[in-house]
Design an enzyme around this catalytic site. Sequence first.
Site, mmCIF file in Angstrom:
data_model
loop_
_atom_site.group_PDB
_atom_site.id
_atom_site.type_symbol
_atom_site.label_atom_id
_atom_site.label_comp_id
_atom_site.label_asym_id
_atom_site.label_seq_id
_atom_site.Cartn_x
_atom_site.Cartn_y
_atom_site.Cartn_z
ATOM 1 N N ARG A 15 -27.680 31.842 -0.593
ATOM 2 C CA ARG A 15 -28.999 31.721 0.042
ATOM 3 C C ARG A 15 -29.454 33.088 0.552
ATOM 4 O O ARG A 15 -28.746 34.080 0.413
ATOM 5 C CB ARG A 15 -28.978 30.685 1.161
ATOM 6 N N ASP A 62 -13.911 33.377 0.079
ATOM 7 C CA ASP A 62 -14.195 33.995 1.378
ATOM 8 C C ASP A 62 -13.935 35.490 1.210
ATOM 9 O O ASP A 62 -12.787 35.907 1.005
ATOM 10 C CB ASP A 62 -13.255 33.379 2.425
ATOM 11 N N VAL A 63 -14.990 36.292 1.292
ATOM 12 C CA VAL A 63 -14.826 37.722 0.991
ATOM 13 C C VAL A 63 -14.019 38.479 2.046
ATOM 14 O O VAL A 63 -13.682 39.641 1.840
ATOM 15 C CB VAL A 63 -16.197 38.423 0.764
ATOM 16 N N SER A 141 -27.574 47.686 7.507
ATOM 17 C CA SER A 141 -28.705 47.254 8.341
ATOM 18 C C SER A 141 -29.187 48.456 9.135
ATOM 19 O O SER A 141 -28.390 49.339 9.475
ATOM 20 C CB SER A 141 -28.266 46.156 9.312
ATOM 21 N N TYR A 154 -21.795 43.654 15.140
ATOM 22 C CA TYR A 154 -22.583 43.737 13.899
ATOM 23 C C TYR A 154 -22.981 45.192 13.593
ATOM 24 O O TYR A 154 -22.835 45.671 12.464
ATOM 25 C CB TYR A 154 -23.822 42.851 14.081
ATOM 26 N N LYS A 158 -21.919 47.450 10.372
ATOM 27 C CA LYS A 158 -22.939 47.998 9.463
ATOM 28 C C LYS A 158 -22.870 49.534 9.415
ATOM 29 O O LYS A 158 -23.067 50.139 8.364
ATOM 30 C CB LYS A 158 -24.329 47.515 9.874
ATOM 31 N N ILE A 187 -36.160 41.234 8.246
ATOM 32 C CA ILE A 187 -36.556 40.537 7.026
ATOM 33 C C ILE A 187 -36.896 39.092 7.383
ATOM 34 O O ILE A 187 -36.214 38.463 8.205
ATOM 35 C CB ILE A 187 -35.391 40.583 5.996
HETATM 36 P P1 NAP Z 1 -27.779 34.485 5.385
HETATM 37 O O1 NAP Z 1 -29.083 33.844 5.056
HETATM 38 O O2 NAP Z 1 -27.010 34.025 6.573
HETATM 39 O O3 NAP Z 1 -26.851 34.417 4.088
HETATM 40 C C1 NAP Z 1 -25.554 34.914 4.094
HETATM 41 C C2 NAP Z 1 -24.809 34.314 2.924
HETATM 42 O O4 NAP Z 1 -23.453 34.801 2.967
HETATM 43 C C3 NAP Z 1 -24.740 32.796 2.997
HETATM 44 O O5 NAP Z 1 -24.957 32.264 1.717
HETATM 45 C C4 NAP Z 1 -23.323 32.553 3.490
HETATM 46 O O6 NAP Z 1 -22.759 31.313 3.067
HETATM 47 C C5 NAP Z 1 -22.579 33.695 2.847
HETATM 48 N N1 NAP Z 1 -21.317 33.979 3.518
HETATM 49 C C6 NAP Z 1 -21.068 33.983 4.856
HETATM 50 N N2 NAP Z 1 -19.777 34.270 5.096
HETATM 51 C C7 NAP Z 1 -19.191 34.455 3.881
HETATM 52 C C8 NAP Z 1 -17.870 34.773 3.464
HETATM 53 N N3 NAP Z 1 -16.887 34.958 4.351
HETATM 54 N N4 NAP Z 1 -17.613 34.870 2.135
HETATM 55 C C9 NAP Z 1 -18.593 34.675 1.216
HETATM 56 N N5 NAP Z 1 -19.865 34.374 1.561
HETATM 57 C C10 NAP Z 1 -20.163 34.264 2.876
HETATM 58 O O7 NAP Z 1 -27.973 36.078 5.594
HETATM 59 P P2 NAP Z 1 -29.142 37.030 5.082
HETATM 60 O O8 NAP Z 1 -30.160 37.107 6.162
HETATM 61 O O9 NAP Z 1 -29.556 36.680 3.710
HETATM 62 O O10 NAP Z 1 -28.366 38.432 5.085
HETATM 63 C C11 NAP Z 1 -27.711 38.930 3.923
HETATM 64 C C12 NAP Z 1 -27.167 40.319 4.243
HETATM 65 O O11 NAP Z 1 -28.240 41.166 4.687
HETATM 66 C C13 NAP Z 1 -26.142 40.324 5.374
HETATM 67 O O12 NAP Z 1 -25.151 41.289 5.112
HETATM 68 C C14 NAP Z 1 -26.973 40.717 6.581
HETATM 69 O O13 NAP Z 1 -26.191 41.308 7.586
HETATM 70 C C15 NAP Z 1 -27.925 41.713 5.961
HETATM 71 N N6 NAP Z 1 -29.163 41.925 6.706
HETATM 72 C C16 NAP Z 1 -30.027 40.898 6.971
HETATM 73 C C17 NAP Z 1 -31.205 41.145 7.679
HETATM 74 C C18 NAP Z 1 -32.215 40.056 7.984
HETATM 75 O O14 NAP Z 1 -33.221 40.336 8.653
HETATM 76 N N7 NAP Z 1 -32.009 38.844 7.514
HETATM 77 C C19 NAP Z 1 -31.472 42.446 8.143
HETATM 78 C C20 NAP Z 1 -30.566 43.449 7.865
HETATM 79 C C21 NAP Z 1 -29.415 43.197 7.129
HETATM 80 P P3 NAP Z 1 -23.083 29.927 3.862
HETATM 81 O O15 NAP Z 1 -24.501 29.614 3.569
HETATM 82 O O16 NAP Z 1 -22.135 28.966 3.244
HETATM 83 O O17 NAP Z 1 -22.817 30.213 5.300
#
Ligand code: NAP
Length: 245
Positions: A15, A62-63, A141, A154, A158, A187
Amino acid sequence: MELADRVAIVTGSGRGIGREIALRLAEEGATVVVNDIGRESAEGVAAEIKAMGRQSLVVLADVSSSADVGRMVETVKNTYGKIDILVNNAGIARDQLVVRMTEEDWDKVLSVDLKSVFLCTSAVLRHMLKQRSGRIVSIASIVGIMGNPGQANYASAKAGIIGFTRTIAREVGSRGITANAIAPGFIDTEMTQRLDEKHRQELIARIPLCSLGTARDVAEAVAFLVSDRARYITGQVLAVDGGMV
Ligand code: NAP
């Protein structure tokens, strides 16, 4: 189609941003391995990719577990014979002010957000070094650059990704492998949709381009960095943040 015949692993792509990256790489012709811990979401993304006429494989892992990562990389190698692209996207947050942060929340975030990048990168590098080619992009990030109250774990993870990426770029550049990081700003995802309108507007006021980013904005930057057009770019941190930092 810039990525025809390439095999890409996108971690945490069930997702959010990871899903959008997986779909964007598939649009360019890549075969995409959808990694996640949730079966239903991962299979949904793989089905979307197959509907585009591309190949896709779901690998639940699980990574933050070296055993899981080893199994994932071996499965991909045995299935497709090569690994061209790794996108380290999986990440979690456990926010709390430092004085209240538990050791458990510190360890969990460092493990899923940073140790995972080491585990996945070192596992794919064994194959990329033999191939003498490869592209690694890790999602950091802007918080890892500027800090953010309540996110010491976090932000540390990062920032660690940035140091790791710059080191890898120096270690493996001579073998035709590039390593770059992307630092997304705010985002528009489930996380930011939970903010009340006042907080949302305050956030937007700090962004020169006057809006939150989309998962697609991040995916476009990944698609560029893994393409041949980015052949001479390595060790960089590309902020996709509307100019915020
Ligand atoms: P998200 O919607 O929470 O999606 C994270 C995905 O990673 C989920 O599908 C989750 O699975 C999976 N996941 C969690 N733990 C895992 C593990 N141990 N092994 C394998 N998969 C795992 O997050 P996002 O907002 O898309 O963010 C994606 C990346 O961008 C992250 O690294 C985040 O820190 C970074 N980021 C996000 C933002 C933002 O504004 N959203 C900003 C800066 C950076 P489940 O659905 O099963 O939990």
